[in-house]
Design an enzyme around this catalytic site. Sequence first.
Site, PDB file in Angstrom:
ATOM      1  N   LYS A  38       0.874  -1.185   0.000  1.00 33.71           N
ATOM      2  CA  LYS A  38       0.000   0.000   0.000  1.00 33.71           C
ATOM      3  C   LYS A  38       0.903   1.224   0.000  1.00 33.71           C
ATOM      4  O   LYS A  38       1.780   1.358   0.857  1.00 33.71           O
ATOM      5  CB  LYS A  38      -0.883  -0.022   1.254  1.00 33.71           C
TER       6      LYS A  38
HETATM    7  C1  5RP Z   1      -1.463   4.877   7.256  1.00 34.63           C
HETATM    8  C2  5RP Z   1      -2.535   3.874   7.218  1.00 34.63           C
HETATM    9  C3  5RP Z   1      -3.760   4.317   7.912  1.00 34.63           C
HETATM   10  O1  5RP Z   1      -3.893   3.755   9.125  1.00 34.63           O
HETATM   11  C4  5RP Z   1      -4.985   4.291   7.078  1.00 34.63           C
HETATM   12  O2  5RP Z   1      -5.237   3.036   6.508  1.00 34.63           O
HETATM   13  C5  5RP Z   1      -4.894   5.383   6.068  1.00 34.63           C
HETATM   14  O3  5RP Z   1      -6.046   5.563   5.297  1.00 34.63           O
HETATM   15  P1  5RP Z   1      -6.353   6.974   4.624  1.00 34.63           P
HETATM   16  O4  5RP Z   1      -5.056   7.711   4.473  1.00 34.63           O
HETATM   17  O5  5RP Z   1      -6.947   6.644   3.278  1.00 34.63           O
HETATM   18  O6  5RP Z   1      -7.316   7.694   5.504  1.00 34.63           O
HETATM   19  O7  5RP Z   1      -2.407   2.795   6.685  1.00 34.63           O
HETATM   20  O8  5RP Z   1      -0.508   4.607   6.307  1.00 34.63           O
END
Ligand code: 5RP
Length: 291
Positions: A201
């Site tokens: 991710k």
């Molecule tokens: C940070 C993460 C977070 O906890 C979360 O998943 C981020 O989601 P978003 O930025 O779309 O609100 O993984 O890296």
Amino acid sequence: MPEADIEGQRYQSGTPQAAPGFFLKGSHQLDWGMKNRLARVFNPQSGRTVMLAVDHGYFQGPTTGLERIDLNIVPLLPQCDALFCTRGILRSVIPAESPKPMVLRASGGPSILKELSDEQIAMDMEDAVRLNAAGVGIQVFIGGEHETRSIHNMTRLVDAGLRVGMPVMGVTAVGRDMVRDAKYFRLACRIIAELGAQYVKTYYVAEGFDTVVASCPVPIVMAGGQKQPELDALTMAYNAVQEGAAGVDMGRNIFQSDAPKAMIAAVHAVVHKNTKPKEALDMYLSLKAQG
Ligand code: 5RP
């Protein structure tokens, strides 16, 4: 050093990496259980996913939009392909009847009041299996104060995942002072993939995101980041999948929207149907108007 010479056409972004016999890049030589879990998170028809990220509470408490996951997030479940959450929220709030695949946050430690890279593995793989998870996710802080430990956390989690067929999503965590450009994300994503994560991710960058994807041998899902106007978020998701991302793992841009149900439907259209951003925005506005 790979970054020292002229970039030129070295990334060959237009030539997809072959994955004979399976629909996901870099996953064709994995074992059956691992592939089965990946095929629950990623749609085998489109090869993409819309993951809904609601794990924020693990370090920042009741984030805006996540104060009541039972009231605000559970109704969105039918529209996501997978939920990214903590095991605490899963056990306490998410109905066990839900058929949706759950990817569980497996790292933690410091709160927003402390140095964020100081994380540890925060869940046994045995518990992920007990919870019928479809995957686990862990933060990796390339360039961060505790870089080596966060990498070691991930490699231990990958080893544990390989023993039971549980895919690991490595998350590129960007410190407050770090440059967010394609060069940084190429470095971070490639390290995470080389050290064994089954998918990564990471954040979208306007310049060179295709090179981040091309040089990462496993699928990339785009992180959402801070809340933006709906059209900007839809455009970012559109560009990411057009430039090779295998979908998104978005949180705030969905649950902090004025109409989260309409927004996740619009993101779904962009990701799975290649709907253009303006058309997706019209869809969002029309669904929002219908309430
Ligand atoms: C940070 C993460 C977070 O906890 C979360 O998943 C981020 O989601 P978003 O930025 O779309 O609100 O993984 O890296």
